[in-house]
Design a protein around this motif. Structure first.
Motif, PDB file in Angstrom:
ATOM      1  N   TYR A  35      -2.430   7.435  13.251  1.00 40.90           N
ATOM      2  CA  TYR A  35      -1.891   7.527  11.900  1.00 40.90           C
ATOM      3  C   TYR A  35      -2.881   8.184  10.927  1.00 40.90           C
ATOM      4  O   TYR A  35      -2.697   8.127   9.721  1.00 40.90           O
ATOM      5  N   ASN A  36      -3.941   8.768  11.484  1.00 37.33           N
ATOM      6  CA  ASN A  36      -4.950   9.454  10.679  1.00 37.33           C
ATOM      7  C   ASN A  36      -5.755   8.490   9.815  1.00 37.33           C
ATOM      8  O   ASN A  36      -6.185   8.828   8.716  1.00 37.33           O
ATOM      9  N   ARG A  37      -5.955   7.270  10.318  1.00 33.85           N
ATOM     10  CA  ARG A  37      -6.801   6.297   9.646  1.00 33.85           C
ATOM     11  C   ARG A  37      -8.151   6.229  10.362  1.00 33.85           C
ATOM     12  O   ARG A  37      -8.260   6.562  11.536  1.00 33.85           O
ATOM     13  N   PHE A  38      -9.163   5.793   9.656  1.00 31.70           N
ATOM     14  CA  PHE A  38     -10.505   5.651  10.214  1.00 31.70           C
ATOM     15  C   PHE A  38     -10.542   4.369  11.047  1.00 31.70           C
ATOM     16  O   PHE A  38     -10.371   3.271  10.528  1.00 31.70           O
ATOM     17  N   GLU A  39     -10.734   4.508  12.345  1.00 39.81           N
ATOM     18  CA  GLU A  39     -10.786   3.366  13.255  1.00 39.81           C
ATOM     19  C   GLU A  39     -12.210   3.187  13.764  1.00 39.81           C
ATOM     20  O   GLU A  39     -12.794   4.120  14.325  1.00 39.81           O
ATOM     21  N   VAL A  40     -12.754   2.003  13.583  1.00 43.75           N
ATOM     22  CA  VAL A  40     -14.144   1.742  13.949  1.00 43.75           C
ATOM     23  C   VAL A  40     -14.218   0.568  14.912  1.00 43.75           C
ATOM     24  O   VAL A  40     -13.572  -0.461  14.707  1.00 43.75           O
ATOM     25  N   GLU A  41     -15.003   0.733  15.964  1.00 41.22           N
ATOM     26  CA  GLU A  41     -15.275  -0.350  16.909  1.00 41.22           C
ATOM     27  C   GLU A  41     -16.622  -0.967  16.565  1.00 41.22           C
ATOM     28  O   GLU A  41     -17.639  -0.270  16.481  1.00 41.22           O
ATOM     29  N   PHE A  42     -16.611  -2.280  16.352  1.00 43.59           N
ATOM     30  CA  PHE A  42     -17.833  -3.038  16.061  1.00 43.59           C
ATOM     31  C   PHE A  42     -18.191  -3.801  17.334  1.00 43.59           C
ATOM     32  O   PHE A  42     -17.531  -4.780  17.684  1.00 43.59           O
ATOM     33  N   LYS A  43     -19.224  -3.355  18.035  1.00 48.51           N
ATOM     34  CA  LYS A  43     -19.568  -3.923  19.335  1.00 48.51           C
ATOM     35  C   LYS A  43     -20.893  -4.671  19.272  1.00 48.51           C
ATOM     36  O   LYS A  43     -21.903  -4.143  18.809  1.00 48.51           O
ATOM     37  N   ILE A  44     -20.867  -5.930  19.720  1.00 52.15           N
ATOM     38  CA  ILE A  44     -22.093  -6.729  19.775  1.00 52.15           C
ATOM     39  C   ILE A  44     -23.034  -6.155  20.815  1.00 52.15           C
ATOM     40  O   ILE A  44     -22.631  -5.870  21.947  1.00 52.15           O
ATOM     41  N   ASP A  45     -24.306  -5.990  20.437  1.00 50.33           N
ATOM     42  CA  ASP A  45     -25.316  -5.508  21.378  1.00 50.33           C
ATOM     43  C   ASP A  45     -26.114  -6.678  21.954  1.00 50.33           C
ATOM     44  O   ASP A  45     -26.025  -6.998  23.123  1.00 50.33           O
ATOM     45  N   LYS A  46     -26.854  -7.399  21.081  1.00 50.08           N
ATOM     46  CA  LYS A  46     -27.609  -8.562  21.549  1.00 50.08           C
ATOM     47  C   LYS A  46     -27.962  -9.459  20.368  1.00 50.08           C
ATOM     48  O   LYS A  46     -27.977  -9.025  19.211  1.00 50.08           O
ATOM     49  N   ASP A  47     -28.245 -10.729  20.681  1.00 51.46           N
ATOM     50  CA  ASP A  47     -28.752 -11.720  19.723  1.00 51.46           C
ATOM     51  C   ASP A  47     -27.792 -12.005  18.566  1.00 51.46           C
ATOM     52  O   ASP A  47     -28.205 -12.559  17.551  1.00 51.46           O
ATOM     53  N   VAL A  48     -26.514 -11.634  18.670  1.00 49.17           N
ATOM     54  CA  VAL A  48     -25.572 -11.782  17.557  1.00 49.17           C
ATOM     55  C   VAL A  48     -24.784 -13.085  17.711  1.00 49.17           C
ATOM     56  O   VAL A  48     -24.090 -13.282  18.706  1.00 49.17           O
ATOM     57  N   GLU A  86      -6.310   3.086   4.265  1.00 49.42           N
ATOM     58  CA  GLU A  86      -5.891   4.388   3.773  1.00 49.42           C
ATOM     59  C   GLU A  86      -6.162   5.457   4.825  1.00 49.42           C
ATOM     60  O   GLU A  86      -7.091   5.344   5.628  1.00 49.42           O
ATOM     61  N   THR A  87      -5.366   6.513   4.817  1.00 45.86           N
ATOM     62  CA  THR A  87      -5.605   7.628   5.727  1.00 45.86           C
ATOM     63  C   THR A  87      -6.782   8.456   5.227  1.00 45.86           C
ATOM     64  O   THR A  87      -7.075   8.479   4.032  1.00 45.86           O
ATOM     65  N   VAL A  88      -7.438   9.136   6.155  1.00 47.32           N
ATOM     66  CA  VAL A  88      -8.696   9.815   5.813  1.00 47.32           C
ATOM     67  C   VAL A  88      -8.490  10.981   4.859  1.00 47.32           C
ATOM     68  O   VAL A  88      -9.434  11.411   4.176  1.00 47.32           O
ATOM     69  N   ASP A  89      -7.266  11.508   4.779  1.00 42.53           N
ATOM     70  CA  ASP A  89      -7.024  12.634   3.888  1.00 42.53           C
ATOM     71  C   ASP A  89      -6.716  12.189   2.458  1.00 42.53           C
ATOM     72  O   ASP A  89      -6.594  13.027   1.560  1.00 42.53           O
ATOM     73  N   ASP A 144       0.849  -1.192   0.000  1.00 44.94           N
ATOM     74  CA  ASP A 144       0.000   0.000   0.000  1.00 44.94           C
ATOM     75  C   ASP A 144       0.884   1.241   0.000  1.00 44.94           C
ATOM     76  O   ASP A 144       1.738   1.401   0.877  1.00 44.94           O
ATOM     77  N   ALA A 145       0.686   2.119  -0.976  1.00 52.66           N
ATOM     78  CA  ALA A 145       1.500   3.329  -1.072  1.00 52.66           C
ATOM     79  C   ALA A 145       0.889   4.508  -0.323  1.00 52.66           C
ATOM     80  O   ALA A 145       1.604   5.398   0.139  1.00 52.66           O
TER      81      ALA A 145
END
Length: 751
Positions: A574-587, A636-639, A243-244
């Motif tokens: 590092y200016n990357r999009f970081e997302v937390e995927f959290k189980i709520d219920k029934d998963v 990739e970084t968000v910019d 990845d460049a």
């Protein structure tokens, strides 16, 4: 040498003047091939003892083919090689100027290679390969405008060991129009034994390949096959393009030339920039020399003495002078040391010194400085625990100065003491404890508390263990039994558990941590499963403690009819999009991914169109799947992109136990709209709000991994302050690569 001859144009007009014609593009010089391979183009027909080949589909990044085994073929060998790598192999193996028979002999040796990636063996019933690029057998990406050969070897036996006829089919993938003008500049800062290489892509360069080795090997290749073929070679030096569009830190490498470092040997860094479709752009090359070590450079000196000696560990006390940045060592059993003939063979001694410098255990001088006026003598104690009881050993070590120059080889000897099971006398065993602090579906978190009198902790999850032939080596039911409560396991066969815990093959020894405590999380466990964890210690007198058991149960998967998730996002360091995927219920499990949003940024797509596209993507091959809450970072970084989108679809269970696919969850990042966006109304003009819903897979192992707090040699590379922006040695680990500067690789699949 092929010479391009320009056509001559002539014409007539009333004034008898010639009309100027555009100059044709020059054809690149291609040298005469020194290792020509006899092949058939797109289709190779075979007789009764061979396997025919026919390419049935060909695109820029893939191809498919059919094979036709002859009537007498009992099995066959087959593999696909980039022509560029096969040429290099032939050149390295002395194929230059060889006749056709010799070339075929070398090709056959490659496909029967026992030290690298030899060809695969198939039954005659296997005849079609619909997509080589996605095949589990592919060793590299298929790239546009590159040459490949499919090689088959018919065999007279069932196991592919008795070769008959060889057939080779050649193909060239179509060119793909390049997007933009991808370019990758190269910045090199040479040191004495290593260099800092930073790759600097322009905006059109999305991916790249890179390679660093002594210039003469690259020059030899280009002189033999031309620059175009070397570009093909470069595009197949790794399984995937790099990845460049990432951070400067990720684009910076630190090749360490170790004992092979020579300021008089030119070194070459090459890179090829790729566009968003991975089409090759500009080829870049930068040659440099390492810095010459000053004549007045001071040699380092170090002395390591043997301190306490236990049954499974030894104390090494090192004293390093002011010129010694680090010492490097290895411990040999006396028999291995004698077999290696390191003391009587100058060649073997030199090889061992190089090995210690590159891959030994390192002891860093805590008082060392590149400023000699500030540098001081330093002491360090190391306590390795990879020794066995009642065994003679040889400690081999060297000292290294700031330039990576190694001192002469030194040795010390010791013999470990006998080990015995003596819980009453064992020091530190009762006070050393392990407790479970938390569990989820696939993880068990443990906290260790070490007593200062213990030397080594032996620990492992109790499992039934089988050998390669399926024979039971350790039986869970022989070692443990259920207690009277029907839930808690107890020791059934103490001797068998001791044998299990002391078995080197299970890789389960830890030393005491410096602060006396440590936390560790077991991953890859099965949901709803009870695990029994056994441990004991040994002290410096060789006394084994009482065995202790710990029992923990992972959470069961309880999928329901209404699976829901919670998504939250931010930018990381590092200016990357970081997302937390959290189980709520029934998963029961969920699909997830982060990708460049090509749907919502296109005005032709409605909100409904985008949701359908998102759902298709995350449920497709690009989507990831897990059963635990997790987090993910964008590549990739968000910019660098207009908009990123995180996608998630939870999956529960209906009353019949069948998968119940839930709703699509989305979370965007768009810098121009303020960052993280959870409300689709900010993006889609046609969005009508119903109910709003919003939210890295690692190698799994069910065994405790061996913990070794010693420092590998490659982390103690010289010139740290010169090469790195940061001053801590620990930052050298990921991108410090030992380069041997020997060859481009001796097998067509060598990486």
């Amino acid at each position: 040498m092929l010479v391009a001859v320009s056509p001559i144009f002539s014409g007539c007009s009333d004034d008898n003047t010639e009309t100027p014609q555009p100059e044709p593009e020059p054809t690149p010089d291609v040298p005469d091939n020194p290792t020509p391979i006899q092949w058939d183009e797109m289709e190779a027909k075979a007789g009764e003892r061979g396997v025919g080949i026919k390419v049935t589909n060909l695109s820029e990044n893939d191809f498919s083919f059919e094979l036709t085994p002859g009537a007498n073929v009992q099995s066959y060998r087959m593999d696909v090689y980039p022509v560029s790598r096969m040429y290099n192999y032939l050149l390295e193996e002395g194929g230059k100027g060889a006749d056709a028979d010799k070339i075929e002999e070398l090709v056959l040796a490659a496909i029967y290679n026992s030290q690298g990636a030899g060809g695969y063996t198939f039954k005659p019933s296997v005849k079609t390969f619909d997509s080589w690029a996605t095949s589990k057998y592919a060793q590299s990406e298929i790239v546009p405008d590159a040459e490949y050969i499919i090689i088959t070897v018919g065999c007279n036996d069932d196991n592919g060991q008795s070769p008959a006829d060889v057939h080779i089919c050649h193909l060239t993938t179509p060119k793909k129009e390049i997007v933009g003008d991808p370019r990758m500049d190269i910045d090199v800062t040479p040191g004495f034994t290593m260099a800092r290489i930073t790759y600097k892509p322009n905006a059109d360069c999305k991916y790249f390949y890179q390679y660093c080795v002594a210039s003469k090997y690259i020059d030899t290749y280009i002189e033999a096959y031309g620059e175009k073929m070397y570009i093909d070679f470069l595009r197949h030096t790794s399984k995937n393009a790099l990845d460049a569009q990432t951070t400067e830190e990720d684009l910076t490498y630190y090749p360490n030339f170790g004992e092979t470092a020579d300021p008089n040997t030119p070194i070459c860094v090459t890179a090829i920039a790729l566009d968003e479709n991975k089409t090759a752009g500009k080829f870049m090359r930068k040659d440099f020399n390492l810095n010459a070590i000053p004549d007045e450079a001071k040699q380092a000196s170090c002395t390591i003495t043997i301190g306490r000696v236990g049954s499974n560990t030894v104390e090494l006390k090192s004293v390093m002078d002011k010129y010694c940045r680090a010492a490097f060592y290895r411990i040999f059993s006396k028999s291995d040391w004698e077999d290696g003939n390191y003391e009587n063979s100058e060649e073997n001694t030199k090889a061992l010194i190089a090995q210690l410098s590159d891959s030994g255990w390192g002891l860093k001088n805590p008082n060392y400085s590149t400023n000699e006026d500030e540098s001081k003598e330093g002491e360090k104690i190391d306590i390795p625990f990879d020794v066995n009881p009642n065994t003679e050993y040889v400690l081999a070590y060297i000292a290294s100065n700031r330039y990576g120059q190694s001192s002469g080889l030194k040795t010390a000897t010791f013999k470990t003491i006998t080990q015995q099971y003596n819980p009453e006398a064992a020091l530190g065993g009762d006070q050393t404890t392990v407790e479970c602090t938390s569990t989820d579906r696939t993880k068990i978190a443990l906290k260790y508390t070490f007593d200062p009198d213990m030397a080594v902790l032996f620990h492992q999850i109790i499992n039934t263990v089988k050998d390669d032939k399926g024979n039971i080596v350790y039986d869970f039911d022989q070692m443990l039994k259920l207690g009277t409560d029907g839930k808690t396991y107890e020791i059934k066969d103490e001797k068998e558990i001791i044998k299990y815990l002391l078995d080197d093959r299970l890789n389960n020894e830890w030393d005491r941590s410096k602060d006396g405590t440590y936390t560790y999380t077991l991953t890859g466990m099965s949901p709803g499963t009870t695990y029994v964890y056994a441990y004991m210690t040994v002290d410096w007198h060789g006394n084994l403690s009482q065995i202790k058991l710990l029992q923990a149960t992972t959470a069961a998967i309880q999928g329901g009819p209404n699976p829901t998730m919670i998504l939250s996002g931010k930018t990381d360091q590092y200016n990357r999009f970081e997302v937390e995927f959290k189980i709520d219920k029934d998963v029961a499990k969920f699909r997830y991914m982060i990708t460049k949003d090509t749907y919502s940024t296109n005005s032709r797509y409605s909100y409904k169109d985008c949701m359908e596209g998102y759902r298709s993507d995350v449920m497709g091959e690009a989507g990831l799947e897990t059963i635990n809450s997790t987090s993910l970072n964008s590549s990739e970084t968000v910019d660098k992109v207009d908009r990123l989108v995180a996608l998630c679809i939870p999956i529960g269970k209906d009353e019949q136990g069948q998968d119940k696919v839930g709703d699509l969850y989305t979370l965007w990042y768009d810098q121009s709209l303020g960052g993280v966006i959870s409300d689709p109304a900010k993006i889609f003009k046609d969005y009508v709000a119903p109910t709003a819903k919003y939210s890295t897979i690692s190698e799994m192992s069910k065994r405790v991994q061996k913990m070794d707090r010693r420092t590998p040699a490659y982390l103690l590379t010289p010139e740290t302050r010169d090469m790195k922006r940061a001053s801590t040695v620990s930052n050298m680990d990921v991108k410090t690569i030992v380069i041997d500067m020997k060859q481009l690789g001796t097998h067509p699949h060598a990486k």
